[in-house]
Enzyme design. Structure first.
Site, PDB file in Angstrom:
ATOM      1  N   SER A 150       0.834  -1.197   0.000  1.00 16.29           N
ATOM      2  CA  SER A 150       0.000   0.000   0.000  1.00 16.29           C
ATOM      3  C   SER A 150       0.874   1.254   0.000  1.00 16.29           C
ATOM      4  O   SER A 150       1.633   1.468  -0.936  1.00 16.29           O
ATOM      5  CB  SER A 150      -0.956  -0.051   1.201  1.00 16.29           C
ATOM      6  OG  SER A 150      -1.980   0.897   1.075  1.00 16.29           O
ATOM      7  N   ASP A 226     -10.056  -5.698  -3.535  1.00 15.65           N
ATOM      8  CA  ASP A 226      -9.484  -4.640  -2.699  1.00 15.65           C
ATOM      9  C   ASP A 226     -10.369  -3.400  -2.834  1.00 15.65           C
ATOM     10  O   ASP A 226     -10.491  -2.831  -3.920  1.00 15.65           O
ATOM     11  CB  ASP A 226      -8.058  -4.344  -3.175  1.00 15.65           C
ATOM     12  CG  ASP A 226      -7.288  -3.415  -2.253  1.00 15.65           C
ATOM     13  OD1 ASP A 226      -7.905  -2.495  -1.688  1.00 15.65           O
ATOM     14  OD2 ASP A 226      -6.064  -3.601  -2.140  1.00 15.65           O
ATOM     15  N   HIS A 259      -7.327  -6.136   0.660  1.00 18.05           N
ATOM     16  CA  HIS A 259      -6.150  -5.320   0.960  1.00 18.05           C
ATOM     17  C   HIS A 259      -5.410  -5.798   2.216  1.00 18.05           C
ATOM     18  O   HIS A 259      -4.432  -5.190   2.620  1.00 18.05           O
ATOM     19  CB  HIS A 259      -6.602  -3.868   1.164  1.00 18.05           C
ATOM     20  CG  HIS A 259      -5.521  -2.840   1.045  1.00 18.05           C
ATOM     21  ND1 HIS A 259      -4.893  -2.530  -0.140  1.00 18.05           N
ATOM     22  CD2 HIS A 259      -4.943  -2.018   1.987  1.00 18.05           C
ATOM     23  CE1 HIS A 259      -4.002  -1.568   0.047  1.00 18.05           C
ATOM     24  NE2 HIS A 259      -4.002  -1.244   1.331  1.00 18.05           N
TER      25      HIS A 259
END
Length: 283
Positions: A150, A226, A259
């Site tokens: 991320s 995600d 995620h």
């Protein structure tokens, strides 16, 4: 020794370690985690650095990803820095939001007050911490790979693309590939770097590829479920930049994955094997 050892735990015949040190770059005390495989008891080993995402610390990947088994098998160290400067004197988001300030350094060198005094995570990772670890631990600084998740995926891509001579291979899980074009990135870059959007391009992986970044072995894994993909991560923008410039990147989409660290744990072994293969050939 300038490192203060906080903890040491045996793990897959290696050592899981955590250290504290004073950072001159960030102007505060910092902590980081290292897994040394059993091979490190005999010789210096290659290392894979993992940069974590928003709200994380150095401990998240070490406790959640199950990476140590694979690192021990491949004979590589894992290094996990923190995600921002810390301490009472370090400014935080004035509104108390989680996507900026403490835990959200975005791996840039801030130029704007009050952030520029402490928020220099790029220099910290690229220069200070790499030098310190090479001096103090049995790690070969000439054999290093860089990966992240991320915000940390953004950091890994940007640091690696800007410094191809130092990093043998790059990979990312669900990275923020175009921070100048998403809300998280616009907020962070706007605060840390100011309003000049041209200045942001040096901290945007998609823009770096379009500007002619040197080819490096590069892998991205992205979950199709995600919930940040469309608004914040924008993986297709990076794909288009690679296609337009001829930059070779291995990008994998995975249906059903989100995620979380469950996603990372599923594919971390493949990422470590990817890096290990390139590190063995980087002497």
């Amino acid at each position: 020794m300038t490192l203060e050892e906080i903890s040491r735990t045996r793990c897959f015949d290696g050592q899981q370690l955590r250290f504290r040190h004073r950072s001159g770059t960030l102007g505060c005390d910092m902590q980081f985690s290292v897994y040394l495989p059993p091979q490190a008891s005999r010789a210096k080993v290659p290392a894979i650095w993992f940069l974590s995402g928003l709200t994380c610390t150095d401990e998240n990947v070490m406790t959640k990803a199950g990476a140590q088994r694979y690192a021990a098998e491949q004979g590589v160290a894992l290094i996990a820095p923190d995600t921002s400067p810390r301490g009472e004197d370090v400014p935080d988001d004035p509104d108390g939001a989680w996507d900026f300030g403490l835990g959200a350094g975005f791996y840039v060198n801030a130029t704007q007050e009050p952030w520029s005094t402490h928020y220099r995570m790029y220099d910290y990772i690229q220069d200070e911490l790499t030098t310190l670890i090479a001096e103090e631990l049995p790690i070969n600084p000439l054999r290093a790979g860089l990966m992240g998740h991320s915000m940390g995926g953004h950091g890994a891509l940007v640091i690696g693309l800007r410094n191809p001579e130092k990093w043998a291979s790059l990979s990312a899980f669900a990275p923020i590939v175009a921070p100048s074009q998403c809300p998280w990135g616009e907020k962070a870059l706007g605060h840390y770097l100011g309003d000049d959007r041209d200045a942001w391009k040096a901290w945007d992986a998609t823009e770096l590829v379009r500007a002619g970044a040197a080819q490096k072995p590069l892998r991205i894994d992205q979950g199709e479920d995600d919930n940040f993909l469309a608004e914040q991560l924008k993986t297709p923008l990076f794909e288009h930049a690679c296609a337009d410039t001829g930059y070779e990147a291995s990008i994998h989409y995975h249906p059903g994955y989100d995620h979380s660290y469950y996603f990372i744990a599923t594919f971390i072994g493949e990422h470590i094997a990817f890096h290990a293969a390139h590190l063995r050939g980087s002497d």
